[in-house]
Design an enzyme around this catalytic site. Structure first.
Site, PDB file in Angstrom:
ATOM      1  N   CYS A 151     -27.221  20.215 103.202  1.00  0.00           N
ATOM      2  CA  CYS A 151     -26.477  20.708 104.365  1.00  0.00           C
ATOM      3  C   CYS A 151     -26.452  22.235 104.417  1.00  0.00           C
ATOM      4  O   CYS A 151     -26.737  22.823 105.455  1.00  0.00           O
ATOM      5  CB  CYS A 151     -25.060  20.138 104.360  1.00  0.00           C
ATOM      6  SG  CYS A 151     -25.036  18.371 104.712  1.00  0.00           S
ATOM      7  N   HIS A 152     -26.063  22.871 103.270  1.00  0.00           N
ATOM      8  CA  HIS A 152     -25.982  24.326 103.290  1.00  0.00           C
ATOM      9  C   HIS A 152     -26.588  24.952 102.045  1.00  0.00           C
ATOM     10  O   HIS A 152     -26.339  26.124 101.754  1.00  0.00           O
ATOM     11  CB  HIS A 152     -24.524  24.776 103.462  1.00  0.00           C
ATOM     12  CG  HIS A 152     -23.872  24.160 104.660  1.00  0.00           C
ATOM     13  ND1 HIS A 152     -23.081  23.033 104.558  1.00  0.00           N
ATOM     14  CD2 HIS A 152     -23.952  24.461 105.978  1.00  0.00           C
ATOM     15  CE1 HIS A 152     -22.674  22.692 105.774  1.00  0.00           C
ATOM     16  NE2 HIS A 152     -23.193  23.527 106.651  1.00  0.00           N
ATOM     17  N   GLY A 153     -27.325  24.145 101.249  1.00  0.00           N
ATOM     18  CA  GLY A 153     -28.119  24.705 100.148  1.00  0.00           C
ATOM     19  C   GLY A 153     -27.401  24.901  98.830  1.00  0.00           C
ATOM     20  O   GLY A 153     -27.828  25.706  98.007  1.00  0.00           O
TER      21      GLY A 153
END
Lengths: 187, 411, 258
Positions: A151-153
């Site tokens: 999703c955001h690493g």
């Protein structure tokens, strides 16, 4: 609620203040008591309507789950549902355990020793919920050989600790216990 | 006279939306006759019950499942597992009965004191429509727990529509959404049961708006003449209504906590079974008089027509009652017939609960005939031929006259 | 004032008279009057008798559960009877319930846990009917609320088995019961003297077992009865005081009008 009480009793009082009667204080106390009674009654009535939103008895009864771990091969992960959320039960191999221990003192956003996160080193039991915004991280991926959240690493290591990315905390360890060598009870 | 205040926030809001002036005119300074008795509390009590039903209903829907396979169990889930679920369910269940108790007393108050007469005919009409919607809502709500009475009551009442010539059967199939009462029926009744109360709220607002046009009627039935006849609604009637609420809730609590199944049927604690019909199918008590009228007529269509006519005739009452005197206090003959009518309605209720056999069939028929005779024959005739007692000159005069001999305060 | 009292009296007479007229209709259809019992859980201050509940549960478990399900109860609910967590786990573990599908797609049996519902004797209604001459034994979870007379009726039914009076035509396969509507019941007399041995030593007469199982079934149907009574007393007292206060307040405010 305080204001409601004062308004009710105040409203009653204000209109009768014009009349000059003896025993004013007694009357005021009566109106205050009546107003307070109505207010308290209203407040007490509200509680059940809020509490009914809390988990019901049958939901609370499913607060714990037992898992059979005998069939999880070395290096593999079992995902089970607990309280509606995924739990990763990872059967770690020697290499993964070593890597986790080696990084115990490395700089990381949420420092924690690997030994503090497991009961038996070859079994890592944690909530598969990214501590950033709640996505389910993917196993055997990411720069640290553990989990990677697409999703955001955020990247977690082989102990489930956050090493890189926006997540603030390590993957949460739920309360669990070994009933025997092949069963654990979560929750 | 706009509402005056020094408070900055109040003034800011008031300039943009004169809500405080509205409240002040509607509840604060609103002039009400000074001689209203406790029979005038039941309007606000009905409003209270409407709010209670809506609040408890919305909460129940958070836990209820409107599917035939799960409805009954979901209600038991509420009773056993949901925190205070038993309380909220019992409040809703008994709240329906007490809503009707308040409304029936409210209606009979109107019948006794001539509150339906000019210029309050539209107010009366709105009331009847609210009553009709209440009955529809209650009927649908009773189906939702999916007990034996839920299912079979729904079956019997929806089957009535087949009495309509030519299109009857098609209408029933349309209502059912199938070939018998089943899941489609349950789902649509659930949707409508949630909807109707909000329509009732809208009608209640119109009802109060219509009321405020000419103000409340009063036990003497005479119009107010000047400000000596009235007192501001606040604090006199706000506190009197609050007292009424406390007493009403007290009686409500006695049933709620110590006999919560008094108004219900044990059969509804058995899950619906399309293969087993209960020995006695009975609707809830507040529908019994109409059930009795329905069964009094041998023809199915005749029964349906008469049952609806029993309610629709209320619309014509302002014209059927030919008396120019409003209050039964001054109509000695009508007064007697009023009480006989009340007894007759209670008798119809008893008949509705009995199995339709033996002497009860005859009694039911006689009571049905009398019900209509009251409206069609007695009201017009008594109105024409009755010699009323002399009316007082004004409300204020009457109140002062009662005060002069030092009796215990009459209300 | 007089008029108010008259009106209230009329209202009270109606409130009490109409139900009195309506209620017996249902009873009369059934015929024989049920012996009225006095229960510890009667309103307004009633509570359940834990010892009776445990004995009643024992009767249910050893006698009734062979044919009657109790689908709305879970083993964890037995905590109300005074059992602790380990006792409940032990009770539940006596029963095997179906779970699954497992990873192979099959259903499997496992010992019950407290969160499981009571194990039903038959997997479905058809099986229950087939095993009982076409008459499925009803679920007992709500029996105490699902019959007129409630626990009184259940007790009466249990003690009501006797020989049919002379001249009474019995259908084959049915038993005569004094209190069952129609007098012919598909269930044979389930309770026998000393059929169970009560853990607390109480003598297991038919009447005792019947009373205890009726007590247990009342709890099963209405587990929140005690909370309801308790809250009711508090609410009624509160409202009595509040009504009094508001009445005096009303009189004060109205004193200039009267």
């Amino acid at each position: 609620m305080q204001r409601f009480v004062t308004q009710v009793s105040g409203g009653i009082m204000a209109t009768t203040q014009g009349a000059a009667h003896a025993g004013q204080t007694r009357r005021d106390f009566l109106f205050l008591a009546a107003g307070a009674g109505v207010g308290i009654g209203a407040a007490l009535t509200v509680w059940p309507f809020i509490d009914q939103l809390n988990p019901s008895a049958d939901v609370l009864a499913l607060a714990s789950t037992e898992v059979d771990i005998s069939k999880v091969p070395l290096g593999q992960q079992l995902t089970v549902l607990w309280r509606g959320k995924p739990i990763f039960v990872k059967h770690r191999n020697a290499e993964e355990i070593e890597k986790a221990r080696a990084d115990d003192n490395a700089p990381m956003p949420d420092p924690q020793k690997d030994a503090d996160r497991v009961k038996k080193p070859e079994w890592l039991v944690m909530l598969g919920v990214c501590t950033h915004l709640g996505c389910v991280p993917l196993g055997n991926q990411g720069a640290y050989g553990g989990w990677f959240c697409p999703c955001h690493g955020s990247a977690y290591d082989t102990s489930g600790r956050i090493r890189q990315g926006p997540a603030p905390r390590n993957l949460e360890i739920p309360p669990y216990a070994f009933l025997n060598d092949t069963r654990i009870k979560i929750g | 006279m706009a509402f005056q205040s020094d408070n900055k926030v109040v003034k800011w809001i008031e300039y943009r939306l004169p809500i405080f002036t509205l409240l002040d005119h509607a509840v604060g300074t609103y002039p009400a006759p000074k001689n209203l008795s406790y029979w005038w509390n039941f309007g606000s009590l009905a409003g209270l019950m409407l709010v209670i039903q809506i609040v408890t209903g919305i909460v129940l829907v958070m836990h209820y499942t409107p599917h035939t396979l799960m409805a009954f169990n979901s209600v038991e889930h509420i009773m056993r597992d949901v925190n205070y679920g038993w309380l909220i369910r019992y409040i809703h269940m008994n709240g329906a009965s007490f809503f009707f108790i308040a409304v029936y007393i409210h209606i009979f108050r109107g019948l006794y004191y001539g509150s339906y007469k000019a210029p309050r005919e539209l107010l009366w009409f709105l009331g009847i429509i609210i009553y009709l919607l209440m009955m529809a809502t209650a009927f649908m709500g009773y189906v939702l727990p999916w007990g034996q009475m839920s299912f079979w009551g729904a079956t019997v009442i929806t089957n009535l529509f087949s009495a309509i010539p030519v299109v009857g059967e098609s209408i029933v199939t349309l209502l059912w959404g199938g070939f018998s009462v089943g899941n489609p029926t349950l789902n649509r009744l659930f949707s409508l049961h949630y909807l109707l109360p909000f329509i009732i709220v809208g009608l209640v607002i119109l009802h109060i708006w219509a009321l405020h046009q000419h103000g409340s009627n009063n036990p003497l039935g005479i119009d107010k003449k000047d400000s000596r006849d009235t007192i501001p609604f606040h604090p006199y009637y706000t506190v009197k209504d609050l007292f009424g609420v406390a007493v009403f809730l007290l009686v409500f609590s006695l049933f709620l906590f110590f006999s919560p199944n008094f108004f219900g049927e044990p059969d509804n604690y058995i899950e619906a079974n399309p293969l087993v019909t209960p020995a006695h199918i009975v609707p809830e008590w507040y529908l019994l008089p109409f059930y009795a009228i329905l069964r009094s007529v041998p023809s199915k269509l005749g029964g349906v027509i008469l049952m609806f006519a029993a309610i629709l005739i209320l619309f014509v009452l302002p014209w059927l009652d030919t008396s120019r005197i409003r209050s039964a206090q001054f109509r000695p003959v009508y007064k007697q017939f009023f009480w006989i009518f009340v007894a007759n309605c209670l008798l119809l209720g008893v008949v509705g609960a009995k199995p339709p056999e033996g002497i009860w069939v005859l009694i039911g028929r006689l009571a049905t005939v009398y019900y209509f005779a009251h409206f069609i024959l007695i009201c017009p005739l008594v109105g024409w031929f009755e010699k009323p007692r002399p009316l007082p000159t004004s409300i204020n005069e009457a109140v002062l006259a009662k005060r002069r001999p030092a009796t215990a305060a009459g209300e | 004032m007089r008029k108010t009292i008259l009106s209230l009296g009329l209202a009270a007479a109606v409130a009490l008279g109409v139900p009195a007229l309506v209620a017996p209709a249902a009873q009369a259809a059934e015929g024989v009057a049920i012996p009225k019992m006095s229960w510890s859980f009667a309103a307004p201050f009633g509570t359940y008798d834990r010892a009776a509940l445990q004995r009643g549960f024992q009767v249910y478990k050893e006698v009734c559960a062979a044919c009657h399900s109790m689908n709305l109860l879970a083993y964890r609910d037995l905590a109300d009877l005074g059992y602790n967590e380990n006792e409940i786990k032990a009770i539940a573990a006596q029963y095997e319930v179906t779970d699954g599908p497992n990873d192979q797609g099959e259903m499997f049996q496992r010992p019950a846990v407290p969160s499981d519902r009571f194990k039903a004797p038959f997997p479905n209604v058809q099986a229950a009917k087939a095993a009982n001459n076409g008459a499925a034994p009803p679920d007992l979870s709500l029996m105490a609320k699902g019959r007129i007379g409630g626990p009184d009726y259940i007790h009466a039914l249990m003690i009501g088995y006797e020989n049919a009076p002379a001249g009474f035509e019995m259908q084959p396969g049915l038993s005569y019961n004094k209190y069952f509507p129609g007098h012919q019941i598909a269930m044979p007399a389930p309770i026998n003297p000393d059929g169970v041995t009560f853990a607390d030593g109480t003598k297991a007469t038919v009447d005792q077992q019947s009373r205890d199982v009726a007590h247990f079934l009342m709890w099963a149907a209405e587990p929140k009865l005690e909370q309801r009574h308790r809250l009711g007393v508090q609410v009624v007292l509160f409202l009595l005081i509040l009504s009094g206060l508001l009445f005096v307040a009303k009189r004060r405010i109205w004193s200039d009008v009267h």
